[in-house]
Design a protein around this motif. Structure first.
Motif, PDB file in Angstrom:
ATOM      1  N   SER A   1       0.628  -3.994   2.717  1.00 51.81           N
ATOM      2  CA  SER A   1       1.972  -3.449   2.871  1.00 51.81           C
ATOM      3  C   SER A   1       2.604  -4.043   4.128  1.00 51.81           C
ATOM      4  O   SER A   1       1.906  -4.580   4.993  1.00 51.81           O
ATOM      5  CB  SER A   1       1.914  -1.925   2.974  1.00 51.81           C
ATOM      6  OG  SER A   1       1.210  -1.542   4.140  1.00 51.81           O
TER       7      SER A   1
ATOM      8  N   THR B   1      -4.967  -0.631   1.491  1.00 51.46           N
ATOM      9  CA  THR B   1      -5.116   0.457   0.525  1.00 51.46           C
ATOM     10  C   THR B   1      -4.266   1.612   1.025  1.00 51.46           C
ATOM     11  O   THR B   1      -3.925   1.673   2.209  1.00 51.46           O
ATOM     12  CB  THR B   1      -6.565   0.982   0.383  1.00 51.46           C
ATOM     13  OG1 THR B   1      -6.910   1.748   1.540  1.00 51.46           O
ATOM     14  CG2 THR B   1      -7.555  -0.140   0.155  1.00 51.46           C
ATOM     15  N   GLY B   2      -3.972   2.512   0.121  1.00 49.19           N
ATOM     16  CA  GLY B   2      -3.328   3.745   0.520  1.00 49.19           C
ATOM     17  C   GLY B   2      -4.391   4.739   0.964  1.00 49.19           C
ATOM     18  O   GLY B   2      -5.584   4.408   1.059  1.00 49.19           O
TER      19      GLY B   2
ATOM     20  N   ASP C   1      -6.844   4.318  -2.219  1.00 49.08           N
ATOM     21  CA  ASP C   1      -6.005   4.192  -3.408  1.00 49.08           C
ATOM     22  C   ASP C   1      -5.358   2.808  -3.480  1.00 49.08           C
ATOM     23  O   ASP C   1      -4.703   2.369  -2.541  1.00 49.08           O
ATOM     24  CB  ASP C   1      -4.920   5.278  -3.382  1.00 49.08           C
ATOM     25  CG  ASP C   1      -3.976   5.194  -4.567  1.00 49.08           C
ATOM     26  OD1 ASP C   1      -4.425   4.811  -5.664  1.00 49.08           O
ATOM     27  OD2 ASP C   1      -2.785   5.516  -4.385  1.00 49.08           O
TER      28      ASP C   1
ATOM     29  N   SER D   1      -3.419   2.021  -6.271  1.00 46.43           N
ATOM     30  CA  SER D   1      -2.330   2.091  -7.247  1.00 46.43           C
ATOM     31  C   SER D   1      -0.998   1.628  -6.663  1.00 46.43           C
ATOM     32  O   SER D   1      -0.126   1.182  -7.405  1.00 46.43           O
ATOM     33  CB  SER D   1      -2.202   3.504  -7.814  1.00 46.43           C
ATOM     34  OG  SER D   1      -1.824   4.417  -6.797  1.00 46.43           O
ATOM     35  N   TRP D   2      -0.839   1.696  -5.344  1.00 45.81           N
ATOM     36  CA  TRP D   2       0.395   1.228  -4.709  1.00 45.81           C
ATOM     37  C   TRP D   2       0.666  -0.237  -5.022  1.00 45.81           C
ATOM     38  O   TRP D   2       1.814  -0.673  -5.065  1.00 45.81           O
ATOM     39  CB  TRP D   2       0.342   1.425  -3.189  1.00 45.81           C
ATOM     40  CG  TRP D   2      -0.560   0.432  -2.497  1.00 45.81           C
ATOM     41  CD1 TRP D   2      -1.887   0.563  -2.270  1.00 45.81           C
ATOM     42  CD2 TRP D   2      -0.180  -0.854  -2.003  1.00 45.81           C
ATOM     43  NE1 TRP D   2      -2.381  -0.564  -1.656  1.00 45.81           N
ATOM     44  CE2 TRP D   2      -1.342  -1.452  -1.478  1.00 45.81           C
ATOM     45  CE3 TRP D   2       1.013  -1.557  -1.951  1.00 45.81           C
ATOM     46  CZ2 TRP D   2      -1.332  -2.717  -0.908  1.00 45.81           C
ATOM     47  CZ3 TRP D   2       1.020  -2.830  -1.383  1.00 45.81           C
ATOM     48  CH2 TRP D   2      -0.154  -3.389  -0.864  1.00 45.81           C
TER      49      TRP D   2
ATOM     50  N   HIS E   1       3.551  -4.485  -7.311  1.00 49.49           N
ATOM     51  CA  HIS E   1       3.753  -5.674  -6.494  1.00 49.49           C
ATOM     52  C   HIS E   1       2.923  -6.866  -6.969  1.00 49.49           C
ATOM     53  O   HIS E   1       2.944  -7.913  -6.336  1.00 49.49           O
ATOM     54  CB  HIS E   1       3.445  -5.354  -5.033  1.00 49.49           C
ATOM     55  CG  HIS E   1       4.272  -4.228  -4.515  1.00 49.49           C
ATOM     56  ND1 HIS E   1       5.606  -4.367  -4.211  1.00 49.49           N
ATOM     57  CD2 HIS E   1       3.970  -2.922  -4.316  1.00 49.49           C
ATOM     58  CE1 HIS E   1       6.084  -3.201  -3.818  1.00 49.49           C
ATOM     59  NE2 HIS E   1       5.109  -2.310  -3.869  1.00 49.49           N
TER      60      HIS E   1
ATOM     61  N   VAL F   1       6.709  -2.971   1.025  1.00 48.16           N
ATOM     62  CA  VAL F   1       6.536  -1.527   0.913  1.00 48.16           C
ATOM     63  C   VAL F   1       5.877  -1.032   2.197  1.00 48.16           C
ATOM     64  O   VAL F   1       5.115  -1.765   2.835  1.00 48.16           O
ATOM     65  CB  VAL F   1       5.677  -1.165  -0.330  1.00 48.16           C
ATOM     66  CG1 VAL F   1       4.280  -1.728  -0.231  1.00 48.16           C
ATOM     67  CG2 VAL F   1       5.645   0.325  -0.580  1.00 48.16           C
TER      68      VAL F   1
ATOM     69  N   LEU G   1       3.386   1.943   3.525  1.00 45.77           N
ATOM     70  CA  LEU G   1       2.463   2.964   3.029  1.00 45.77           C
ATOM     71  C   LEU G   1       2.234   4.084   4.036  1.00 45.77           C
ATOM     72  O   LEU G   1       1.978   5.220   3.648  1.00 45.77           O
ATOM     73  CB  LEU G   1       1.120   2.345   2.654  1.00 45.77           C
ATOM     74  CG  LEU G   1       1.142   1.340   1.499  1.00 45.77           C
ATOM     75  CD1 LEU G   1      -0.250   0.794   1.262  1.00 45.77           C
ATOM     76  CD2 LEU G   1       1.705   1.959   0.242  1.00 45.77           C
TER      77      LEU G   1
END
Length: 180
Positions: A11, A17-18, A22, A24-25, A29, A141, A143
């Motif tokens: 990001s 990772t989130g 995670d 899924s973010w 992209h 993005v 996060l």
């Protein structure tokens, strides 16, 4: 001799990772990226961290789930882990220490890249003087939390030399050489 390359999408605020690992973010992209397409053909082996190997997948719920680069790459994978499983996987070797994993991955890759996947393995490779290059694909993005691209408690200064910078509609590619 092969080079170790850490390739990763992060990001704009530096997370790969989130929260909770995670991934899924990343799904919105992932898109056409000629640099990544060209790189995939130059990868001879993967050196993967255990959490990454067993972790979340941006392709979850699709036919690409569980496949390296969403199925765009196949070949030998070396998973660095303290817990070697009893059952084997095709093209996957579980290795208990970094030096053995790097040696085996380099041998398998030949003159191609060993692509490192996983923040902790990349950090270990960097600290051991084994990491040659870093390709960071920056997604537009923020996060706010998750796993950082590079985390070294207490800080450190790792010099990088820019090899290339490029843009695609959904990201910016930053490719560096780790300076000696």
């Amino acid at each position: 001799m092969s080079k170790l390359l850490y390739s990763v999408t992060m990001s704009a605020d530096g997370f790969i990772t989130g929260p909770g690992g995670d991934m899924s973010w990343l799904t919105p992209h992932i898109g056409p990226n000629p640099l990544v397409d060209e790189l995939i053909g130059r990868i001879g082996a993967l050196l993967v961290g255990n959490r990454t190997y067993r972790g979340d997948d941006p392709h979850r719920g699709t036919e690409k789930e569980g496949k390296a680069f969403g199925g765009g790459w196949e070949g030998p994978q070396f998973v660095l882990t303290h817990h070697i499983p009893q059952t084997s996987q095709p093209d996957v070797e579980f290795v208990g220490d970094l030096a053995t994993a790097v040696t085996a991955a380099r041998a398998a890759a030949g003159d191609a890249y060993v692509n490192v996947l996983g923040a902790d393995v990349a950090r270990q490779c960097l600290e051991a003087g084994e990491l040659d290059e870093v390709l960071t694909i920056v997604a537009p993005v923020l996060l706010g939390d998750g796993t950082r691209l590079f985390d070294h408690p207490g800080g450190t200064n790792v010099k990088l030399e820019r090899l290339s910078v490029g843009q695609v509609p959904h990201a910016t590619n930053l490719w560096y050489r780790v300076a000696g």
